[in-house]
Design a protein around this motif. Structure first.
Motif, mmCIF file in Angstrom:
data_model
loop_
_atom_site.group_PDB
_atom_site.id
_atom_site.type_symbol
_atom_site.label_atom_id
_atom_site.label_comp_id
_atom_site.label_asym_id
_atom_site.label_seq_id
_atom_site.Cartn_x
_atom_site.Cartn_y
_atom_site.Cartn_z
ATOM 1 N N GLN A 135 35.740 56.409 31.632
ATOM 2 C CA GLN A 135 35.304 55.552 33.046
ATOM 3 C C GLN A 135 34.731 54.108 32.434
ATOM 4 N N ALA A 136 35.155 53.244 32.957
ATOM 5 C CA ALA A 136 34.729 52.034 33.032
ATOM 6 C C ALA A 136 34.361 51.134 33.600
ATOM 7 N N ILE A 137 33.245 50.566 34.260
ATOM 8 C CA ILE A 137 32.422 49.422 35.689
ATOM 9 C C ILE A 137 33.235 48.007 34.576
ATOM 10 N N GLY A 138 33.416 47.772 35.419
ATOM 11 C CA GLY A 138 33.959 45.469 35.310
ATOM 12 C C GLY A 138 34.491 45.467 35.947
ATOM 13 N N ASN A 139 35.834 44.358 35.523
ATOM 14 C CA ASN A 139 36.828 43.267 36.041
ATOM 15 C C ASN A 139 38.219 44.356 35.900
ATOM 16 N N PRO A 140 38.227 45.107 37.014
ATOM 17 C CA PRO A 140 39.584 45.840 36.598
ATOM 18 C C PRO A 140 40.844 45.957 35.609
ATOM 19 N N ASP A 141 41.177 44.275 36.348
ATOM 20 C CA ASP A 141 42.140 43.245 35.956
ATOM 21 C C ASP A 141 42.239 42.888 33.903
ATOM 22 N N VAL A 142 40.507 42.727 34.037
ATOM 23 C CA VAL A 142 40.587 42.050 32.264
ATOM 24 C C VAL A 142 40.117 43.680 31.590
ATOM 25 N N LEU A 143 39.490 44.784 31.860
ATOM 26 C CA LEU A 143 39.498 45.770 31.302
ATOM 27 C C LEU A 143 41.030 46.634 30.898
ATOM 28 N N GLU A 144 42.019 46.615 31.766
ATOM 29 C CA GLU A 144 42.962 47.077 31.698
ATOM 30 C C GLU A 144 44.108 46.897 30.719
ATOM 31 N N ARG A 192 47.205 46.154 25.526
ATOM 32 C CA ARG A 192 46.907 45.697 24.501
ATOM 33 C C ARG A 192 45.958 45.994 23.066
ATOM 34 N N SER A 193 45.453 46.917 23.227
ATOM 35 C CA SER A 193 44.832 47.227 21.875
ATOM 36 C C SER A 193 45.729 47.978 20.931
ATOM 37 N N VAL A 194 45.436 48.572 20.541
ATOM 38 C CA VAL A 194 46.227 48.952 18.483
ATOM 39 C C VAL A 194 46.758 50.517 19.235
ATOM 40 N N ASP A 195 44.948 51.210 18.932
ATOM 41 C CA ASP A 195 45.514 52.360 18.868
ATOM 42 C C ASP A 195 45.746 52.722 20.599
ATOM 43 N N PRO A 211 33.284 48.581 40.510
ATOM 44 C CA PRO A 211 35.249 48.410 39.771
ATOM 45 C C PRO A 211 35.251 48.690 39.311
ATOM 46 N N GLY A 212 36.851 49.602 38.128
ATOM 47 C CA GLY A 212 36.515 49.563 37.025
ATOM 48 C C GLY A 212 38.152 49.999 36.582
ATOM 49 N N ILE A 213 37.986 50.829 35.508
ATOM 50 C CA ILE A 213 39.010 51.670 35.445
ATOM 51 C C ILE A 213 39.075 52.741 34.911
ATOM 52 N N ILE A 214 40.261 53.721 34.144
ATOM 53 C CA ILE A 214 40.266 54.954 34.195
ATOM 54 C C ILE A 214 41.349 55.298 32.816
ATOM 55 N N ILE A 258 37.274 48.249 24.695
ATOM 56 C CA ILE A 258 36.523 48.394 26.382
ATOM 57 C C ILE A 258 35.119 47.406 26.113
ATOM 58 N N LYS A 259 34.368 48.153 25.360
ATOM 59 C CA LYS A 259 32.692 47.079 25.656
ATOM 60 C C LYS A 259 32.926 45.369 25.436
ATOM 61 N N ALA A 260 34.089 45.134 23.994
ATOM 62 C CA ALA A 260 34.533 43.570 23.719
ATOM 63 C C ALA A 260 35.219 43.124 25.118
ATOM 64 N N ALA A 261 35.791 43.548 25.556
ATOM 65 C CA ALA A 261 36.221 43.025 26.568
ATOM 66 C C ALA A 261 35.327 43.175 28.464
ATOM 67 N N GLY A 262 34.604 43.682 28.103
ATOM 68 C CA GLY A 262 33.036 43.247 29.330
ATOM 69 C C GLY A 262 33.139 44.416 29.823
ATOM 70 N N ALA A 263 33.072 45.530 29.523
ATOM 71 C CA ALA A 263 33.004 46.418 30.343
ATOM 72 C C ALA A 263 31.342 46.439 30.151
ATOM 73 N N GLU A 264 30.701 46.634 32.091
ATOM 74 C CA GLU A 264 28.969 47.237 31.895
ATOM 75 C C GLU A 264 28.525 48.394 31.828
ATOM 76 N N ALA A 265 29.440 49.496 32.514
ATOM 77 C CA ALA A 265 29.258 50.858 32.132
ATOM 78 C C ALA A 265 30.743 51.536 31.425
ATOM 79 N N ILE A 266 30.345 52.869 30.540
ATOM 80 C CA ILE A 266 30.963 53.997 30.208
ATOM 81 C C ILE A 266 30.751 54.419 30.068
ATOM 82 N N ALA A 267 31.722 56.095 30.159
ATOM 83 C CA ALA A 267 31.550 57.446 30.153
ATOM 84 C C ALA A 267 32.700 58.064 29.697
ATOM 85 N N VAL A 268 32.379 59.169 29.358
ATOM 86 C CA VAL A 268 33.406 59.683 29.165
ATOM 87 C C VAL A 268 33.333 61.129 29.189
ATOM 88 N N ASN A 269 33.747 61.627 29.858
ATOM 89 C CA ASN A 269 34.053 63.161 30.828
ATOM 90 C C ASN A 269 32.292 63.275 30.752
#
Length: 244
Positions: A185-194, A199-202, A100-103, A143-154
């Motif tokens: 795309q990032a795999i981790g806790n969906p609620d935490v990552l979202e 709340r990220s500045v960028d 699970p995660g976010i897009i 997303i890394k700082a929020a605890g994502a365990e795996a990330i991919a860009v395109n």
């Protein structure tokens, strides 16, 4: 009564024959020993060889059992090493993963660029309406700082050596050219990552400038393995005792 006598007579005859046969066998063996002692020596020698072979077979069986036990232990250690290798490959991003995660989708503000160009062509700056490498990089770091365990860009897996940079108007990830829209795309806790993205500045800045950006949660994501190499031109392994 007559039948009993006949039975006793038959038993007596058989017993007599058995005793006679045993006595003759004893006499034959004794005669053989007297007539051909060399043959008896051969028999005794063969008996000794047979006993020696039995001992050898027992020894070989013990050795085989020891080898089989050692191989069994070796297979167990090999399986353990294989599990450790798979765990390291997973941590290094060298295997496909799912979970699970976010897009997060980032796209250029084409509508805003066209409106600005029409209203103020002299002050219009196209770079103000496109996604830059820093936008993707900052988002990945959040997303890394929020605890994502795996990330991919395109479809490009983010690992420790991943570079996200801009060459002209093109964004490179793992030295691969990408084009908008950029899907992180990032795999981790969906609620935490979202929550971290929202709340990220960028991300907030892009939304305030009417960039078409969004974040959605997903219960099932599949990220590819990292396909590039690892450049190690200067690093050296430190051996036991601190020697290189």
């Amino acid at each position: 009564m007559r039948k009993i006598y006949l039975s006793l007579l038959l038993i007596s005859l058989l017993s007599g024959l058995l005793v006679a046969w045993q006595w003759r066998s004893h006499l034959a063996t004794a005669a053989l020993e007297q007539q051909d002692p060399a043959l008896i020596d051969i028999i005794h020698s063969l008996e000794k060889e047979d006993a020696s072979l039995e001992n050898t077979i027992a020894t070989l069986r013990s050795q085989i059992e020891a080898i089989q036990k050692e191989r069994s232990q070796g297979k167990g250690r090999l399986a353990q090493l294989q599990q450790e290798i798979e765990a390291l490959k997973l941590a290094a991003g060298l295997t496909p993963v799912t979970g699970p995660g976010i897009i997060v989708t980032l796209d250029d503000n084409i509508a805003g660029a066209q409106a600005a160009k029409n209203s103020s062509p002299t002050t219009y700056k196209p770079e103000d309406y496109i996604i830059h490498d820093k936008n993707v990089l900052y988002l990945v770091n959040e997303i890394k700082a929020a605890g994502a365990e795996a990330i991919a860009v395109n479809g490009q897996r983010v690992v420790t050596s991943t570079d996200i940079r801009c060459v002209g108007t093109v964004i490179l990830v793992n030295s691969t050219r990408l084009a908008p829209p950029y899907e992180v795309q990032a795999i981790g806790n969906p609620d935490v990552l979202e929550a971290a993205v929202q709340r990220s500045v960028d991300f907030s800045f892009l939304k305030s400038r009417d960039f078409p950006v969004k974040v959605t949660k997903s219960l099932h994501l599949t990220l590819p393995a990292y396909k590039g190499g690892f450049s190690q031109d200067y690093v050296r392994l430190v051996k036991a005792g601190g020697q290189q």
